[in-house]
Design a protein around this motif. Structure first.
Motif, PDB file in Angstrom:
ATOM      1  N   GLY B 114       0.822  -1.204   0.000  1.00 31.84           N
ATOM      2  CA  GLY B 114       0.000   0.000   0.000  1.00 31.84           C
ATOM      3  C   GLY B 114       0.853   1.249   0.000  1.00 31.84           C
ATOM      4  N   ILE B 115       1.837   1.300  -0.909  1.00 33.63           N
ATOM      5  CA  ILE B 115       2.771   2.431  -0.918  1.00 33.63           C
ATOM      6  C   ILE B 115       2.411   3.386  -2.062  1.00 33.63           C
ATOM      7  CG2 ILE B 115       5.191   3.099  -1.179  1.00 33.63           C
ATOM      8  CD1 ILE B 115       5.905   0.415   0.073  1.00 33.63           C
ATOM      9  N   ILE B 116       2.432   4.665  -1.728  1.00 37.90           N
ATOM     10  CA  ILE B 116       2.089   5.709  -2.697  1.00 37.90           C
ATOM     11  C   ILE B 116       3.161   5.766  -3.793  1.00 37.90           C
ATOM     12  CG2 ILE B 116       1.707   8.198  -2.960  1.00 37.90           C
ATOM     13  CD1 ILE B 116      -0.473   6.848  -1.383  1.00 37.90           C
ATOM     14  N   ARG B 117       2.693   6.000  -5.028  1.00 37.39           N
ATOM     15  CA  ARG B 117       3.637   6.160  -6.131  1.00 37.39           C
ATOM     16  C   ARG B 117       4.197   7.582  -6.093  1.00 37.39           C
ATOM     17  NH1 ARG B 117       2.712   4.104 -12.271  1.00 37.39           N
ATOM     18  NH2 ARG B 117       4.839   4.511 -12.970  1.00 37.39           N
ATOM     19  N   THR B 118       5.489   7.711  -5.927  1.00 36.35           N
ATOM     20  CA  THR B 118       6.118   9.046  -5.911  1.00 36.35           C
ATOM     21  C   THR B 118       7.302   9.065  -6.867  1.00 36.35           C
ATOM     22  OG1 THR B 118       7.618   8.456  -4.127  1.00 36.35           O
ATOM     23  CG2 THR B 118       5.535   9.447  -3.473  1.00 36.35           C
ATOM     24  N   PRO B 119       7.555  10.210  -7.514  1.00 38.76           N
ATOM     25  CA  PRO B 119       8.703  10.325  -8.420  1.00 38.76           C
ATOM     26  C   PRO B 119      10.012  10.054  -7.683  1.00 38.76           C
ATOM     27  CG  PRO B 119       7.225  12.199  -8.656  1.00 38.76           C
ATOM     28  CD  PRO B 119       6.744  11.431  -7.484  1.00 38.76           C
ATOM     29  N   ALA B 120      10.084  10.428  -6.423  1.00 38.49           N
ATOM     30  CA  ALA B 120      11.319  10.216  -5.665  1.00 38.49           C
ATOM     31  C   ALA B 120      11.686   8.738  -5.621  1.00 38.49           C
ATOM     32  CB  ALA B 120      11.142  10.754  -4.249  1.00 38.49           C
ATOM     33  N   ASP B 235       1.240  14.135  -5.988  1.00 39.67           N
ATOM     34  CA  ASP B 235       1.997  12.922  -5.619  1.00 39.67           C
ATOM     35  C   ASP B 235       1.244  12.058  -4.616  1.00 39.67           C
ATOM     36  OD1 ASP B 235       3.803  14.274  -7.074  1.00 39.67           O
ATOM     37  OD2 ASP B 235       5.100  14.806  -5.367  1.00 39.67           O
ATOM     38  N   TYR B 236      -0.071  12.142  -4.592  1.00 40.12           N
ATOM     39  CA  TYR B 236      -0.790  11.342  -3.599  1.00 40.12           C
ATOM     40  C   TYR B 236      -2.039  10.768  -4.252  1.00 40.12           C
ATOM     41  CZ  TYR B 236      -1.381   9.937   1.245  1.00 40.12           C
ATOM     42  OH  TYR B 236      -1.446   9.196   2.396  1.00 40.12           O
ATOM     43  N   HIS B 237      -1.851  10.093  -5.341  1.00 44.00           N
ATOM     44  CA  HIS B 237      -3.020   9.617  -6.089  1.00 44.00           C
ATOM     45  C   HIS B 237      -3.075   8.111  -6.290  1.00 44.00           C
ATOM     46  CE1 HIS B 237      -4.388  13.619  -6.866  1.00 44.00           C
ATOM     47  NE2 HIS B 237      -3.245  13.969  -7.429  1.00 44.00           N
ATOM     48  N   HIS B 238      -1.923   7.447  -6.261  1.00 42.61           N
ATOM     49  CA  HIS B 238      -1.913   6.031  -6.628  1.00 42.61           C
ATOM     50  C   HIS B 238      -1.083   5.189  -5.663  1.00 42.61           C
ATOM     51  CE1 HIS B 238      -3.548   7.395 -10.425  1.00 42.61           C
ATOM     52  NE2 HIS B 238      -2.514   8.208 -10.567  1.00 42.61           N
ATOM     53  N   PHE B 239      -1.555   3.970  -5.488  1.00 38.86           N
ATOM     54  CA  PHE B 239      -0.721   2.939  -4.866  1.00 38.86           C
ATOM     55  C   PHE B 239       0.046   2.240  -5.982  1.00 38.86           C
ATOM     56  CE2 PHE B 239      -4.042   2.648  -1.384  1.00 38.86           C
ATOM     57  CZ  PHE B 239      -3.217   3.212  -0.426  1.00 38.86           C
ATOM     58  N   ALA B 240       1.285   1.869  -5.686  1.00 35.84           N
ATOM     59  CA  ALA B 240       2.081   1.206  -6.712  1.00 35.84           C
ATOM     60  C   ALA B 240       2.777  -0.030  -6.168  1.00 35.84           C
ATOM     61  CB  ALA B 240       3.117   2.165  -7.264  1.00 35.84           C
TER      62      ALA B 240
END
Lengths: 250, 484
Positions: B114-120, B235-240
């Motif tokens: 359940g981790i957010i997809r972030t560019p970082a 940056d807070y829209h998707h789980f990846a």
């Protein structure tokens, strides 16, 4: 009771002493009790009467001297359970078990110690409750009974172990005069049945009536051992004379 | 505190820190071989291994006590992927900070937690989106919806302590203050369950949570809550799902997820785990209800699974520890009541004095934190906070129980023992048939009073302590408060 022809005494005490710390409760006591004999122990308070009869079933083990019961030397190696099957005891304060009914008080030891069945023990208990005159109180609890009735239960409870010797430690001291008459009459009856009895009491009339011999004690020593008629009329010692004067004044 | 999972609530949503850790540890294994085979390279020897931190219901969480068997949406998606690739699924659970280092170290093929997809994070790892998500501000049913976060100025907001929501709310507060408005009053509570209760009883205006967790919770709460606003946070829209950088693997994973989306597998799982909003969206319809006392809110708190679970723990701790305490205390009381002097007696007197005098909480902490240092056997997995609590309280309560027993034994007339031994009863029979039954009746009222008092006053605190050290999840934890 089986018939014994031997002259071997039931109880034989030689040079027996009992110490509580520095205090000498029993001082080199000697006496014999024959089979079926009734002994009454008299003496002032603190003379060692209770200690004497408590040493006879080792509730108070003696320190010096020998104790022989029914030919068996009684000491620290003796199985206390065997000894207490042989020697029954009744206390001044009855010491009935308050959480058990009269019948359960009577059958506990026969079942647990002599491994009788409940039916056997119950039949025995009812017989002795009948004998002490309270057959209809079997299902009551001790607290529901009067003092005299409780002491009768205590006697029945001790008899249920069918001992060869009965020890009574001032059984009537906590009772009112009417109750005393009842308990004394039961003890009269037991005496007639020939059970060896050692009784500490202040009941002079009773002592005179049933005792074969009186043991008179003072300061841990046996002062004299005489038949009751001699003791109550012409005691050998001044100490006994004084005691009797005191007692008879009331 | 000491427990493996105890830090989890602190890090649960702290994605930034984890991303930094990921960057530091990541290796540059960028040259994965492009294979034409349908099975990605991270499936090795027919086993798909995933790393997860099971603390985010309904995505990945532990129901009950068995930490090694997490469940949730993520786990079911992983199983569906494994099935596709005809592989066996293996799940490794760990602390959040360990997830990305483990991925780099090839301990697992995928991180699904359940981790957010972030560019970082995508600088070091490849990511495949499988579920939309959002931050939500939630209020009680009947509270009007909001149009802007500015409307929260001056309102009290509950959040779970240690989460990244606090940082985010802090940023919003900064802009509020800069605009000359009063900041939001942020109140922290140890568990999500408690956070929700604060809103239900009206102590706070709203709480902040993740939408999936809220929807999952809605299942139990019915329509008592509704979403006031879903702020648009970049940056807070998707789980990846994260994997080691490998273009071919990423493509294969992407196509597998798409296939699961197409064949309806994912939507079925979303329904199963209530990942999407299934509540009725009529929150604003009933405005008048908000100001009145809501019996349902009060009783739903009392009958919530978390509260009942806590009550069960409380009762079982009280009963089990007292049964043990009574068992220990009887022989101690007999020794202490005997007239003879002995070394044992002195030791036992010390035991009783010590455990009666020392504060209970200190004893709990001692058993939990100090005893494992003396005896390695207590460092093992079986020594759970529950067992530690039972052990500490058994020892503690036995000291009190000894005194009750001593009083009860002394209250039995000494003539009873005399009478019983004159009848020839054995020592064992004298105690079991004559003395104990009488002492038992004397000891019973104070003992029951003690158990009752203990469960009533002390244990609410103790249970809270237990929950805290076990990293107790919102679904399984206690909602007890310490009142002193």
């Amino acid at each position: 009771m089986q018939h014994e022809t031997t002259d071997l005494p039931m109880i034989s005490v030689r040079g027996m002493s009992k110490l509580f710390g520095e205090f000498v409760a029993l001082d080199r006591v000697d006496f014999d009790v024959s089979r079926g004999e009734k002994i009454v122990v008299l003496g002032p308070s603190g003379s060692g009467k209770s200690t004497l009869i408590r040493t006879l079933n080792r509730i108070e083990p003696h320190d010096i001297g020998t104790l022989t019961i029914n030919g068996k030397l009684i000491n620290e190696k003796t199985d206390p359970i065997q000894l207490r099957c042989m020697v029954g005891m009744v206390f001044q304060n009855y010491n009935l078990f308050p959480h058990l009914s009269v019948l359960e008080n009577c059958i506990l030891a026969p079942m647990r110690v002599k491994h009788m069945s409940r039916i056997e023990a119950t039949a025995l208990a009812r017989r002795y409750l009948e004998q002490v005159g309270i057959p209809d109180q079997a299902d009551k609890y001790p607290i529901q009974l009067s003092g005299g009735q409780q002491q009768r239960v205590a006697i029945a409870r001790a008899l249920c172990m069918q001992p060869q010797v009965m020890l009574f430690d001032e059984p009537t001291a906590a009772l009112d005069p009417e109750a005393i008459v009842g308990v004394v009459s039961i003890m009269d009856e037991l005496a007639e049945q020939g059970i060896t009895t050692v009784c500490v009491t202040h009941e002079m009339a009773f002592s005179r009536r049933i005792a074969d011999r009186i043991i008179f004690m003072d300061q841990g020593k046996i002062v004299e051992i005489t038949p009751p008629e001699t003791f109550f009329t012409t005691p050998k010692t001044d100490r006994a004379q004084n005691f009797l004067n005191q007692m008879l004044r009331y | 505190m000491i427990s493996f999972f105890s830090f989890l609530p602190l890090t649960r949503h702290f994605r930034l820190a984890a991303a930094l850790a990921g960057i530091l540890v990541a290796t540059a294994g960028l040259h994965g071989l492009a294979q034409a085979e349908p099975v990605p390279s991270f499936v090795q020897n027919g086993v798909l291994t995933i790393c997860t931190n099971p603390t985010l219901p309904p995505m990945t969480f532990v129901k009950g006590q068995d930490v090694s068997h997490p469940e949730g949406f993520d786990i079911d998606v992983a199983q569906a992927l494994a099935n596709r690739w005809q592989a066996r699924l293996s799940v490794i659970t760990m602390d959040f900070t360990g997830l990305f280092p483990s991925l780099s170290a090839q301990r697992c093929g995928l991180v699904m937690s359940g981790i957010i997809r972030t560019p970082a994070r995508e600088k070091s790892f490849d990511a495949v989106t499988y579920q939309d998500t959002a931050l939500v501000v939630v209020g009680r049913k009947g509270t009007p919806s909001l149009t802007s976060m500015d409307e929260l100025a001056g309102k009290s907001i509950a959040v779970e302590s240690g989460t990244s929501y606090i940082t985010r709310l802090g940023l919003i507060n900064d802009t509020l203050v800069a605009a000359g408005k009063p900041p939001m009053i942020i109140q922290q509570y140890p568990t999500e369950e408690q956070v929700v209760q604060q809103v239900l009883i009206g102590r706070v205006f709203a709480f902040v949570s993740q939408d999936v967790e809220l929807f999952f919770r809605m299942r139990q709460l019915g329509d008592k809550l509704h979403v006031l606003i879903t702020p648009d946070i970049p940056d807070y829209h998707h789980f990846a799902i994260y994997l080691r950088p490998n273009a071919a693997d990423q493509t294969q994973l992407q196509s597998a997820i798409s296939a699961l989306e197409t064949d309806g597998t994912l939507s079925a799982l979303r329904t199963k785990w209530s990942v999407t909003d299934q509540s009725t969206k009529n929150g604003a319809a009933n405005v008048s209800a908000s100001s009145m006392f809501d019996w349902n809110a009060f009783f739903s708190a009392l009958t919530s699974t978390a509260f009942l679970h806590g009550a069960l723990i409380t009762l079982s701790v009280a009963l089990i520890s007292h049964i043990i305490a009574i068992t220990i205390s009887v022989p101690i009381a007999i020794v202490l009541n005997s007239p003879q002097k002995s070394v044992l007696k002195i030791v036992l007197e010390g035991y009783v004095s010590l455990f009666r005098a020392a504060p209970t909480l200190l004893q709990l902490l001692f058993i939990w934190n100090a005893v494992p240092q003396f005896f390695p056997i207590f460092r093992e997995q079986w020594f759970t906070p529950f067992l530690a609590t039972i052990l500490a309280l058994s020892v503690n309560e036995s000291a009190y129980q000894v005194e009750i027993n001593r009083a009860a034994l002394s209250a039995v007339d000494p003539g009873q023992e005399l009478g019983a031994s004159a009848l020839g009863l054995s020592r064992r029979d004298i105690y079991w048939r004559v003395i104990f039954p009488q002492a038992f009746r004397i000891a019973l009222p104070p003992t029951i009073k003690r158990i009752y008092q203990f469960a009533k006053n002390y244990l609410s605190c103790v249970c809270y302590f237990t929950a805290g050290t076990s990293g107790c999840d919102t679904d399984t934890g206690c909602t007890h408060f310490c009142f002193y």
